[in-house]
Design a protein around this motif. Structure first.
Motif, PDB file in Angstrom:
ATOM      1  N   ALA A  72     -35.923 -19.303  -9.289  1.00  0.00           N
ATOM      2  CA  ALA A  72     -36.004 -20.393 -10.270  1.00  0.00           C
ATOM      3  C   ALA A  72     -35.499 -19.955 -11.639  1.00  0.00           C
ATOM      4  CB  ALA A  72     -37.437 -20.905 -10.377  1.00  0.00           C
ATOM      5  N   GLU A  73     -35.814 -18.737 -12.024  1.00  0.00           N
ATOM      6  CA  GLU A  73     -35.467 -18.255 -13.362  1.00  0.00           C
ATOM      7  C   GLU A  73     -34.016 -17.808 -13.495  1.00  0.00           C
ATOM      8  OE1 GLU A  73     -38.370 -15.184 -14.033  1.00  0.00           O
ATOM      9  OE2 GLU A  73     -39.850 -16.615 -14.765  1.00  0.00           O
ATOM     10  N   HIS A  74     -33.419 -17.287 -12.420  1.00  0.00           N
ATOM     11  CA  HIS A  74     -32.110 -16.649 -12.546  1.00  0.00           C
ATOM     12  C   HIS A  74     -30.990 -17.257 -11.696  1.00  0.00           C
ATOM     13  CE1 HIS A  74     -34.098 -13.606 -14.887  1.00  0.00           C
ATOM     14  NE2 HIS A  74     -34.908 -13.331 -13.895  1.00  0.00           N
ATOM     15  N   ILE A  75     -31.321 -17.874 -10.590  1.00  0.00           N
ATOM     16  CA  ILE A  75     -30.269 -18.332  -9.670  1.00  0.00           C
ATOM     17  C   ILE A  75     -30.043 -19.843  -9.755  1.00  0.00           C
ATOM     18  CG2 ILE A  75     -29.503 -18.432  -7.268  1.00  0.00           C
ATOM     19  CD1 ILE A  75     -29.514 -15.589  -8.534  1.00  0.00           C
ATOM     20  N   LEU A  76     -31.076 -20.644  -9.585  1.00  0.00           N
ATOM     21  CA  LEU A  76     -30.924 -22.098  -9.574  1.00  0.00           C
ATOM     22  C   LEU A  76     -30.695 -22.635 -10.982  1.00  0.00           C
ATOM     23  CD1 LEU A  76     -31.001 -24.737  -7.938  1.00  0.00           C
ATOM     24  CD2 LEU A  76     -33.466 -24.803  -8.359  1.00  0.00           C
ATOM     25  N   ILE A  77     -29.615 -23.397 -11.153  1.00  0.00           N
ATOM     26  CA  ILE A  77     -29.284 -23.982 -12.446  1.00  0.00           C
ATOM     27  C   ILE A  77     -29.508 -25.493 -12.433  1.00  0.00           C
ATOM     28  CG2 ILE A  77     -27.430 -24.384 -14.118  1.00  0.00           C
ATOM     29  CD1 ILE A  77     -26.176 -21.742 -13.101  1.00  0.00           C
ATOM     30  N   ASP A  78     -29.140 -26.137 -11.326  1.00  0.00           N
ATOM     31  CA  ASP A  78     -29.256 -27.598 -11.241  1.00  0.00           C
ATOM     32  C   ASP A  78     -29.268 -27.993  -9.772  1.00  0.00           C
ATOM     33  OD1 ASP A  78     -29.408 -30.263 -12.046  1.00  0.00           O
ATOM     34  OD2 ASP A  78     -27.447 -30.288 -13.019  1.00  0.00           O
ATOM     35  N   TRP A  79     -29.589 -29.259  -9.514  1.00  0.00           N
ATOM     36  CA  TRP A  79     -29.544 -29.772  -8.149  1.00  0.00           C
ATOM     37  C   TRP A  79     -29.137 -31.226  -8.142  1.00  0.00           C
ATOM     38  CZ3 TRP A  79     -35.228 -28.174  -8.155  1.00  0.00           C
ATOM     39  CH2 TRP A  79     -36.046 -29.145  -8.736  1.00  0.00           C
ATOM     40  N   LYS A  80     -28.685 -31.659  -6.984  1.00  0.00           N
ATOM     41  CA  LYS A  80     -28.372 -33.062  -6.716  1.00  0.00           C
ATOM     42  C   LYS A  80     -29.035 -33.416  -5.392  1.00  0.00           C
ATOM     43  CE  LYS A  80     -23.711 -32.925  -8.740  1.00  0.00           C
ATOM     44  NZ  LYS A  80     -22.281 -32.958  -8.409  1.00  0.00           N
ATOM     45  N   GLY A  81     -29.567 -34.624  -5.306  1.00  0.00           N
ATOM     46  CA  GLY A  81     -30.124 -35.105  -4.047  1.00  0.00           C
ATOM     47  C   GLY A  81     -31.594 -34.831  -3.844  1.00  0.00           C
ATOM     48  N   VAL A  82     -32.271 -34.230  -4.809  1.00  0.00           N
ATOM     49  CA  VAL A  82     -33.703 -33.957  -4.689  1.00  0.00           C
ATOM     50  C   VAL A  82     -34.457 -35.168  -5.232  1.00  0.00           C
ATOM     51  CG1 VAL A  82     -35.614 -32.447  -5.370  1.00  0.00           C
ATOM     52  CG2 VAL A  82     -33.341 -31.475  -4.918  1.00  0.00           C
ATOM     53  N   THR A  83     -35.405 -35.674  -4.449  1.00  0.00           N
ATOM     54  CA  THR A  83     -36.184 -36.834  -4.862  1.00  0.00           C
ATOM     55  C   THR A  83     -37.679 -36.536  -4.763  1.00  0.00           C
ATOM     56  OG1 THR A  83     -36.180 -37.759  -2.624  1.00  0.00           O
ATOM     57  CG2 THR A  83     -34.409 -38.474  -4.103  1.00  0.00           C
ATOM     58  N   LYS A  84     -38.453 -37.316  -5.496  1.00  0.00           N
ATOM     59  CA  LYS A  84     -39.911 -37.246  -5.422  1.00  0.00           C
ATOM     60  C   LYS A  84     -40.404 -38.686  -5.387  1.00  0.00           C
ATOM     61  CE  LYS A  84     -44.038 -35.324  -7.516  1.00  0.00           C
ATOM     62  NZ  LYS A  84     -44.594 -34.489  -8.560  1.00  0.00           N
ATOM     63  N   GLY A  85     -41.050 -39.053  -4.307  1.00  0.00           N
ATOM     64  CA  GLY A  85     -41.497 -40.432  -4.154  1.00  0.00           C
ATOM     65  C   GLY A  85     -40.343 -41.412  -4.088  1.00  0.00           C
TER      66      GLY A  85
END
Length: 137
Positions: A72-85
Motif C-alpha cells: 500500500a505504501e510503496h507499490i500501489l498508486i491508483d486503481w480502476k474498477g474497485v467498488t464498495k456497495g
C-alpha cells in the motif's frame, strides 16, 4: 556496445497501469515495480523481524497479511474498477491500506495482495527488458 546509458538510472518511482490481473476481472492497478528500493527495504525488514515465526502456518499467514502495508505504501498508486456497495471507490492511502492488510473471511485482502504484487512484478519485468534492450545485451 555503446555505454552512453551507463549513468542513466531506471526510474522505478514512475507508475504503470496494469490490467488483465489474474482472478481480478475488470480491475486495473497503477503500480510501481516490485524492485522499487523502499518496498524491498520494507519487506526485507519485515522478514527479518518475523524470523522464526515464518516457519509456522500462522506465522506465514501473518507475514503475508503484513506485506499489505508495504504494498500500500510503496507499490500501489491508483486503481480502476474497485467498488464498495456498487459505487466506485477512490484509491486513497487509507483505503489501500485497509484492503491490502485485511485478513477477511472472503479472501478479498489476499486477492488484492496477490494482484498488486503480480502487477508490480509485471512492471519489474517490463523495466528489466527495457534495461536489457538499452544495454544491447
Amino acid at each position: 556496445m555503446d555505454i552512453d546509458l551507463i549513468e542513466k538510472k531506471a526510474d522505478l518511482t514512475e507508475g504503470h497501469w496494469v490490467g488483465d490481473i489474474p482472478d481480478m476481472e475488470g480491475i486495473e492497478f497503477k503500480v510501481r515495480s516490485t524492485n522499487y528500493k523502499p518496498f524491498r527495504v520494507a519487506t526485507a525488514g519485515l522478514a527479518r523481524r518475523s524470523g522464526k515465526k515464518l516457519n509456522t502456518d500462522e506465522g506465514l499467514s501473518n507475514f503475508t497479511v503484513a506485506t499489505g502495508k508495504p504494498l500500500a505504501e510503496h507499490i500501489l498508486i491508483d486503481w480502476k474498477g474497485v467498488t464498495k456497495g456498487g459505487e466506485p471507490l477512490k484509491c486513497t492511502k487509507d483505503a489501500a491500506l485497509a484492503i491490502l492488510t485485511a485478513d477477511d473471511d472472503h479472501g478479498i485482502g489476499a486477492k488484492f495482495r496477490r494482484g498488486v504484487e503480480w502487477a508490480g512484478d509485471q512492471v519489474a519485468d517490463k523495466i528489466a527488458a527495457q534495461t536489457k534492450d538499452a544495454a544491447g545485451n
